[in-house]
Structure formats: structure tokens, C-alpha cells
Design an enzyme around this catalytic site. Structure first.
Site, PDB file in Angstrom:
ATOM      1  CE1 TYR A 143      -3.564   2.470   0.424  1.00 60.18           C
ATOM      2  CE2 TYR A 143      -2.511   3.298   2.298  1.00 60.18           C
ATOM      3  CZ  TYR A 143      -3.803   3.524   1.373  1.00 60.18           C
ATOM      4  OH  TYR A 143      -4.372   4.668   1.354  1.00 60.18           O
ATOM      5  CG  ASP A 235       6.006   3.490   1.010  1.00 58.26           C
ATOM      6  OD1 ASP A 235       5.873   3.995   2.349  1.00 58.26           O
ATOM      7  OD2 ASP A 235       4.590   3.302   0.704  1.00 58.26           O
ATOM      8  CE  LYS A 264       1.126   4.640   8.870  1.00 54.97           C
ATOM      9  NZ  LYS A 264      -0.222   4.920   9.219  1.00 54.97           N
TER      10      LYS A 264
END
Length: 448
Positions: A143, A235, A264
């Protein structure tokens, strides 16, 4: 436990928000999600006053837990009190940039944005602009945010949009391959190598069951991208500053990508994203280069303060020893429980990440003496090796409905808040305690 207030809130939310939520995964809890009123250390308290051990941690950003240490809180409040936003650069964004550049192997320059999606979108655009090529290789089930270039399913021969609203012409430039499959990567490079701008992958498939790379896989990706003049993008929105400490997962695996995306933790729990890498590549971003990227809230001073204070606190205290130690206790304890109660299931995760995958057809309990004892490491000599997940399809083939429809609710009834489905990772924070771990392990014993 009662949930009357959460039910009332969800009824109101359905009238004004699609699906009653602002992010789709939050509606995965059936028949409706519980609404959180506040956090407390490693716990959350919902709108009805129920208290849960929280292993979701905002889906990863909360390295320090819900109660921020005093110096971190003070630094955030100081910046917030001086004004929300200015439309000009601030010193605090330079400070955070210098910190990241100093600690992350791949990052020589960095651009802060507002979300992980924005970071990965910018990375794809930058890779295409830098190489003059169009195609992006991604891992099936990985994702990379809600962006057109990676909302793609199928395989490299038949890529298709995984969401309505994404044109097929976009999907044709994305080549999905299975994680951990070197042959599939070789095939796409043999056919499309001259037009592949980049391979984008999570170092650990962290949004689809926490799948660990097989030995040598990332080294292979580094070699084949170098050979064909393509970029390697890690990522690290999830793994960044969680796996491998301040050096991120790339330092743990010893492979340096050309570009890295963050989110995050780098914002300390506030909205954030970032894109960093080799200076000659990142310099192609506007205004120093031809690849446009901009944002009103990019480098927001309060977010920058939260990120810097969080990472500095982690650097100067025992944060990683604490969270990684509890993570090891959880995974080791779960491994022992599964060996007795559900030997076909697989414990995954590393450092402060963990998950139990309800895999099928695993080895019998009497053959598990030599298994990985602290989370799956794709070790060929492990008796679970043939049945443990190697890619997203393996996780999807697990008992995902049982996990969500039965097991999740059983854990909630025992006061343990796990991620909303079989695929999302779970996280340990500095606010968690050994008592939280022991209580959680007891809940697993009862719920499995």
C-alpha cells in the site's frame, strides 16, 4: 461492556460522512466502530468509558504512546502557542530535516509534505521526471497511499485499477509483482526495462500481514534497478523510525535505496509525510528542478516540532530498547501459545511490530521445535517455511474472515484493541508495559 454512545455517534456520522468515517479502514469493525474519547499511555478509553490496551497506536504514528513525555509535550505546545502557520519557512523544519539527513542512510536532502500518500505520489512523479520513464513496479498487496499510480491490482501482464475513478490508462503504467519473487521482477525488466522509472516497495510488507523479505531480496532489487538505470524507492511510511531505530528499516537490511518516503512517526502523531534521497534526485523538485511539488501546510511548524521532539527523545532515552523488548516478548509469547493452540497460524513482525496471521495448513505441533521464535524471518530451515506468508496473496488466503468477524471481537471483549483487519500491522509504544503484554497474551490464549 456497553457501546450505546458509540452506536449513537455512528448513527449521526452515517448522516454526514460516507460510511460514517473519514478513512475506509475505520469502518472495517462490524457492525460499527467504537469511538475513542481519549488515550492514556498504551490504552484508549472509548465514548462509553470502556478501556482497552491499544496495539493500533493510530495505525503506527505513536511511537511514544498517548501520554507524551513532558519535554515532547512542551516543545509542541511552545510552537503551537507562537502561531499556527506563516506561509514562510521556519527554523524548526530545518532542524527536523537535519536530524533525518544525519540518521537515515539514503537521505541527503528531504522535502516535507502532509501525508504518506502525498509523499509516495511525489516519489512516483519525481522518479518519472528524473528518469524520463513512465512505468513503476510495485508489490502486489503493498500500500502506497490513495494515489492513482498505485491503486492497481492484477499482475504485470494485466494491471487494472483497484478503485473506481482510476483510468485504465494510469494502471497500464504500473506493473504489480508478488513480493519476494525475483523471477517476476526479472520478467518485467526483460520486457519493460527501458521504460521502468522505479521499483517501489515497503522494506517489510507492513500493510498486508507484516511479510518479511526473504534473504537477499532487497539486495537483488538494488542490483537490478542499478543495472537498468531505474530507481529503487523504499516506502518507509510505516517502518520509518520504527524498524531499525533512527536509521529505519533500510539500515537494518543494509540496503540503501535512491528515494525513501516517510510518514507517521516522523511527524510525532501529527499529519505528515516526507520524501528524501540522493541530493541529485531530490534537487529535481521545484523550485530547484522541473518536477512540481508544493503544499500550503508542508513543513507545518507544529508537526515539525512534534516530529523533532519525538525523535530527539527517542535518541536520548531507552525508547527503542523498551518498545523492541516488549515486541519480542509479545512475539515469543504468541509463538508459544500458537504451538499449543493453533500450530498452523504464523507469528509475524519485528522490533515493535507484531501480528498473528491465521495461515492454513501449517506444520503439526510436534514439528515446531526449530521454528522462528520471535516472528517469521523467512528462514528456509524453519519448519513453517513452506506455509508461512511470502507475499500478499498468501496472507489473503489465510482465514481473514475468521480473524475479523470472530477473533477481533473476542479480543475487544477482553479489553484488547487490535488493528481492524487481518492485514493491518499492530504496534508497541513507549507507553506500553510488561503488564499490558501479559494481559494481552492471556487474552490471545482465551480468544484463539
Amino acid at each position: 461492556m456497553t457501546d450505546d454512545h458509540s452506536r449513537e455517534l455512528y448513527d449521526r456520522a452515517l448522516s454526514v460522512m460516507p460510511g460514517g468515517v473519514n478513512s475506509a479502514v475505520r469502518a472495517a469493525i462490524e457492525p460499527y466502530p467504537f469511538f475513542v474519547q481519549k488515550g492514556d499511555g498504551g490504552h484508549v478509553i472509548d465514548a462509553d468509558g470502556n478501556r482497552y490496551i491499544d496495539w493500533v497506536m493510530g495505525l503506527g504514528p505513536l511511537l511514544l504512546g498517548h501520554d507524551l513525555p513532558e519535554p515532547v509535550r512542551a516543545g509542541i505546545q511552545r510552537n503551537a502557542s507562537e502561531g499556527p502557520i506563516y506561509g514562510t519557512p521556519t527554523e524548526i523544519e530545518v532542524d527536523l530535516a537535519e536530524f533525518v539527513v544525519r540518521h537515515v542512510p539514503s537521505v541527503e536532502k528531504i522535502r516535507f509534505v502532509n501525508s504518506g500518500t502525498e509523499a509516495t505520489t511525489s516519489a512516483v512523479r519525481l522518479a518519472r521526471g528524473y528518469t524520463g520513464r513512465n512505468k513503476i513496479v510495485v508489490m502486489q498487496g503493498g500500500y502506497h497511499g490513495a494515489q492513482e499510480s498505485t491503486l492497481v491490482e492484477g499482475d504485470a501482464e494485466n494491471p487494472a485499477p483497484s478503485s473506481a475513478g482510476v483510468p485504465q490508462s494510469f494502471a497500464e503504467h504500473t506493473l504489480p509483482v508478488p513480493f519476494n519473487d525475483e523471477d517476476a521482477v526479472r520478467e518485467v525488466f526483460e520486457e519493460h526495462g527501458d521504460d521502468i522509472a522505479a521499483v517501489m516497495t515497503e522494506p517489510i510488507l507492513a500493510n498486508h500481514g507484516v511479510v518479511y523479505p526473504e534473504d537477499g531480496y532487497h539486495e537483488f532489487l538494488r542490483e537490478i534497478t542499478d543495472e537498468h538505470g531505474s530507481l529503487l524507492i523504499f516506502d518507509e511510511v510505516i517502518t520509518g523510525f520504527r524498524v531499525g531505530g533512527l536509521g529505519c528499516a533500510q539500515s537494518e537490511f543494509g540496503v540503501t535505496p535512491d528515494l525513501t518516503t516517510f510518514g507517521k512517526i516522523v511527524g510525532g502523531g501529527f499529519p505528515v509525510g516526507a520524501l528524501g534521497g540522493r541530493a541529485e534526485i531530490v534537487e529535481q523538485l521545484a523550485p530547484s528542478g522541473p518536477v512540481f511539488q508544493a503544499g500550503t501546510f508542508s513543513g507545518h511548524p507544529v508537526t515539525m516540532a512534534a516530529g523533532l521532539e519525538t525523535l530527539q527523545f527517542a535518541a536520548e532515552n531507552d525508547v527503542y530498547d523498551h518498545v523492541n523488548g516488549l515486541g519480542e516478548q509479545l512475539r515469543s509469547g504468541l509463538t508459544e501459545i500458537l504451538a499449543e493452540q493453533a500450530p498452523s497460524y504464523t507469528v509475524t513482525g519485528t522490533d515493535s511490530m507484531f501480528k498473528v496471521i491465521f495461515t492454513r495448513d501449517g506444520p503439526g505441533a510436534n514439528s515446531l521445535e526449530e521454528q522462528c521464535s520471535n516472528g517469521c524471518r523467512q528462514r528456509p530451515t524453519c519448519p513453517r517455511y513452506d506455509s508461512c506468508p511470502k507475499n500478499a496473496a498468501d496472507v489473503k488466503n489465510a482465514e481473514t474472515d475468521r480473524w475479523r468477524r470472530i477473533f477481533w471481537g473476542q479480543m475487544k471483549e477482553r479489553g484488547v484493541f487490535l488493528s481492524q483487519n487481518q492485514f493491518e500491522c499492530q504496534f508497541v509504544s513507549y507507553g506500553h508495559t510488561e503488564e499490558d503484554v501479559e494481559e494481552t497474551l492471556e487474552a490471545y490464549k482465551e480468544a484463539l
